[in-house]
Every structure is written in C-alpha cells, then in structure tokens.
Design an enzyme around this catalytic site. Structure first.
Site, PDB file in Angstrom:
ATOM      1  N   ARG A 102      36.861  48.833  48.665  1.00 50.96           N
ATOM      2  CA  ARG A 102      36.850  49.835  50.154  1.00 50.96           C
ATOM      3  C   ARG A 102      36.074  50.651  49.577  1.00 50.96           C
ATOM      4  O   ARG A 102      35.665  51.553  48.292  1.00 50.96           O
ATOM      5  CB  ARG A 102      38.742  50.664  50.068  1.00 50.96           C
ATOM      6  CG  ARG A 102      39.327  50.202  50.103  1.00 50.96           C
ATOM      7  CD  ARG A 102      40.366  50.762  50.814  1.00 50.96           C
ATOM      8  NE  ARG A 102      40.911  51.710  49.392  1.00 50.96           N
ATOM      9  CZ  ARG A 102      42.060  53.232  49.864  1.00 50.96           C
ATOM     10  NH1 ARG A 102      42.346  53.396  51.195  1.00 50.96           N
ATOM     11  NH2 ARG A 102      42.123  53.477  48.556  1.00 50.96           N
ATOM     12  N   SER A 163      38.143  49.461  37.935  1.00 48.89           N
ATOM     13  CA  SER A 163      39.441  48.648  37.616  1.00 48.89           C
ATOM     14  C   SER A 163      38.822  47.684  37.297  1.00 48.89           C
ATOM     15  O   SER A 163      40.345  46.601  37.133  1.00 48.89           O
ATOM     16  CB  SER A 163      40.513  49.040  38.924  1.00 48.89           C
ATOM     17  OG  SER A 163      41.322  50.049  39.824  1.00 48.89           O
ATOM     18  N   ASP A 218      42.114  53.764  37.832  1.00 53.20           N
ATOM     19  CA  ASP A 218      43.155  53.597  39.036  1.00 53.20           C
ATOM     20  C   ASP A 218      44.670  54.349  38.589  1.00 53.20           C
ATOM     21  O   ASP A 218      45.123  55.009  39.192  1.00 53.20           O
ATOM     22  CB  ASP A 218      43.711  52.082  39.334  1.00 53.20           C
ATOM     23  CG  ASP A 218      44.747  51.110  38.843  1.00 53.20           C
ATOM     24  OD1 ASP A 218      44.407  51.596  37.059  1.00 53.20           O
ATOM     25  OD2 ASP A 218      45.065  50.243  39.223  1.00 53.20           O
TER      26      ASP A 218
END
Length: 474
Positions: A102, A163, A218
């Site tokens: 994203r 991540s 994250d």
C-alpha cells in the site's frame, strides 16, 4: 504486514482495563479427553517460569556482551520520540510486507487524521527477481499514486513499513537480513533497504517529491499508532499470522543502540520474540504436536514461540490434537478421514468460528468437520472438538499475556497501554478477554494496564514515525 481492518465489532475497540469481567465459555469435554490434553493447559506456575525465562533472554538481547548469542534479539529501532497527539501535516507511508503493498497519504491534525490509500500488486517475477527490479516497481507505483493525488509539487516525508527481517542501524537505515513470504531477491541481502528505495526514486525522477524519514516494522507501527491516542502506550504486539512485540526501553539499558541521544532518554526495542524458545527454553511446555509442527515446517528449530501462538500454526495444532484423540479412540469412535490427515486442512479461522458460537450450538463445528469428510458426529464429539479449539487458543492467549506481563515489568511503568494488532487478536471472539483475565493474575498489583486495538499501524504508524522524525534530525 499488519492485517487489514474489517468492519467487525471487537471488544478491544474500546479501552478495557476497567471493563466488566466477561464470563468466558468453557466447554465440558469427556474426562478422558480432558486428561489426554492436560499438557495444553498451562498453570500459573508454568507461566511464571515462562516469564522468568523471557526476562532473562530480553536482558541478554539488550546487553552488548551477550547479544551475539541471545535468542530474543531486542534490536533498537532508533525510534526515540513517541507521538504526542499534536502532530500535524501531510505525510506519505509505504507498507511493504507481502504480495500486495500500500501507498498512503495521511494528513494529521490535532486528534484527527484523514487518510487516502491505494493497494498495488507485486508481480511474481518481481518477487523472485533482482532487488533493483522490485524496488523500481515500488517506486513506479509510488509515482502513480503521487500523480493521482496531485502531489507533484510537494515534497513529503515518508514512513516506510518494511515487514521482513531487518537489522536497523539508524531510524532511516535498515539492513536486509533475509526474505520471507515467497520473496527471493537475494542479490540485495545485506544492503540498506532505505538506500535501495532511494536509488529507485532517483531513477524514477521523483526523489524531489519524497523524503524517506524512517523504516519500521509492523509491530513498531502498531505501538506508534496507539501512542498517538494514548500517552501511556509503551508496548506494541502483533498476534496474527506471526507474532512479535516491541516496547519502550531506557536508553541506558539498550547497549546495542549506536545513535545519538535526542533527549527523550528512551528507545523503542523490537524484541523479535517469535524466536523465544529456539534454544530449548520452552521445551517444558511444548507438546508432541508442537514438535511435529516445528519439524515439518519450512524453518525447523526456528521461531518456536511463534509456532505455539500464531495464526499460521493454530489450526494445524488443532488438527493434530484431534488426531491424537482419534488415535486414543476418544473421538469419532476412532475414525478419521483423508482430509483430516492432510496437513493444514483445518484452518485457523475455523477455531474462531467454532468458539464464536454459543455453548451448545455446534452447527459450525459440524459443518467444518463434515467438510473434512467426517460423518455421523455425536454431540459429544462436537463438544470435544470445541474443547480442543479452546485449549489451543487459551494457551496462545495465556502465553501472550505472560509475555506482555514480562514487558510491563521491564518498563517499570505504573500505568501502561498496550497497542495490539493481528488477525488472531481481531477475529477470535475471546482472545482479548483471555489475555486480560490472565494478565490480572500475572501483572504486579498496583499497575494499571489496558489493551488497545491498533488502527492501521502499518500505515498511520509509519506516517507518525515520519512526523516524529521530521521534527529532529536522526
């Protein structure tokens, strides 16, 4: 990558340290099944021993002399300033941690934010090709987003949520340790992920629009997102496909920290606690099924703690325990099926779905087992299977509770909020309450704590880290 938030009702959307205790259902199995599965039911003494061992490993990970041989690595993230809730401005965030990634633009105002995002797909050839091609693709998608949002005339700070395993050397420098989740761009192992992205921005001609301020994972994003709302947030936890935790440590205790002290006197520590137990310290509570899951995994001997807790393994653990009971002729009259003997056929989501039904209602459990080839199921069979699910999720929640209680003790805070994200925590109907119930036993009396569901830590948390970094030079 942190899981996507869905439109669900979840008890931890509210701060719950003072909530009314929940009557968590307990299924009554047959005495024989209860006895057979007693190794899944951890006592408070077991959990206190777990806490003692974890505290020892955390201290080893923090110390320069013992860090090279430590199991719980406790990497400094170089985040020294937490959000205050007064951050303002416009920031970009990039969330890379799977086959989709994203790009976000987030506009912060006091106690309010607006966020626009777009998800892009990473083609298979980019996942297993050269690192240059992968990051060029990411930069190309970022360019598309900048044009769509009409940001060509702006230069915005960017927070980068990455991540995958990373060793940070500064807030905006992280060395790629290895790839996971189907990625294999091995030509960039050992290189700085921020510099790789920066080089791609230059090749794309958009370096004037983006200033990479920070790279985080994250778990850190989860903490930062919740700290924006709660000034007491000092711990972040992910319980999803995998599990990890981070916490705020005194800078004087973080001997592996190599940066300048910016004045806060603290630094956020990435525990990497999924590896806890890789040296055998958790063998005293492991079951034969835990050992089987590890031996048949893609990384035998690694991430032992994670394999006892996280969503990647929870369903498989239930399946193996069902087969234990079948072999003992305590379930299904000793019958099994082809599907029930197939690895990973019992999905983790089934655990939440079965436990979400009211006690005595076994419709979903029956449908799942019938789909796995089981017929002529008795009510007692279904009740026993639900009990197996409860044993697995309860143990996972209690281990998380013991881990968080250890971190609370390490912080020495008297009031503390824990930011949490992950599919297991979000979707299991009782995981939150099981954790709260056990933490009330394990946390030192007088300490006030609460659990807060993170809102988009991988996006907003990255932007908030960029905002904090923008106020000083790291």
């Amino acid at each position: 990558m942190a899981e996507t938030e869905e439109n669900i009702e979840h008890p931890s959307h509210k701060r719950t340290c003072m909530c009314r205790p929940l009557n968590i259902p307990r299924t009554k199995p047959t005495p024989e099944v209860l006895n057979l599965l007693k190794d899944l039911q951890l006592t408070d003494d077991n959990l206190k021993q777990y806490m003692k061992l974890l505290m020892t490993d955390i201290r080893k990970g923090l110390a320069r002399a013992t860090h090279p041989t430590s199991i719980v690595k406790c990497y400094p993230t170089y985040i020294q300033d937490l959000p205050t809730g007064r951050e303002t401005g416009k920031y970009l965030a990039l969330d890379l941690g799977g086959t989709n990634f994203r790009v976000l633009v987030i506009e912060l105002e006091k106690n309010h934010f607006e966020m626009t995002s777009r998800t892009f797909v990473i083609p298979q050839d980019k996942m297993v090709g050269s690192g240059k091609d992968l990051f060029d693709h990411v930069a190309a998608c970022l360019h598309v987003f900048i044009k769509e949002q009409k940001l060509e005339q702006e230069c915005l700070p960017l927070g980068f949520t990455y991540s995958f395993p990373l060793v940070q050397e500064a807030l905006n420098k992280g060395i790629i340790e290895r790839w996971t989740k189907g990625f294999k761009c091995d030509d960039v192992l050992g290189r700085d992920v921020v510099q790789l992205l920066q080089d791609s921005l230059v090749r794309r001609g958009i370096q004037k629009n983006v200033k990479i301020q920070a790279v985080i994972n994250d778990t850190a994003g989860t903490l930062m997102s919740c700290a924006w709302k709660s000034p007491y947030c000092r711990i972040g936890l992910i319980v999803g496909t995998g599990t990890n935790a981070c916490y705020v440590e005194k800078l004087t205790n973080a001997e592996m920290f190599n940066g300048p002290n910016k004045g806060s006197g603290v630094v956020l520590i990435n525990c990497e606690w999924g590896a806890f137990g890789d040296d055998g310290t958790l063998n005293f509570i492991r079951t034969p099924e835990d050992i089987q899951i590890d031996e048949t995994s893609i990384n035998p001997g690694k991430q032992i703690h994670e394999k006892m807790i996280s969503g990647m393994y929870m369903g498989e653990l239930v399946r193996l325990l069902i087969l234990r009971c079948v072999k003992a002729r305590l379930l299904f009259g000793g019958r099994d099926s082809v599907d029930l003997n197939q690895k990973d056929k019992f999905q983790t989501k089934y655990v939440s779905e079965i436990e979400a039904q009211k006690p005595g209602n076994h419709d979903r459990c029956k449908a799942i087992l019938e789909n796995l080839g089981m017929q002529n199921l008795s009510d007692q069979d279904l009740q026993n299977v639900r009990f197996i699910c409860e044993c697995v999720s309860r143990r996972a929640a209690h281990m998380c509770a013991a881990g968080l209680s250890t971190l609370i003790k390490k912080t020495e805070e008297k009031r503390i909020t824990i930011g949490i994200d992950g599919s297991v925590y979000r979707h299991h109907p009782y995981f939150h309450y099981l954790m709260m119930e056990k933490m009330k036993v394990l946390v030192k009396p007088g300490v006030v704590f609460d659990l807060m569901l993170s809102e988009d830590g991988s996006g907003r948390g990255a932007a908030l880290t960029a905002a904090s970094a923008s106020s000083s030079i790291y």
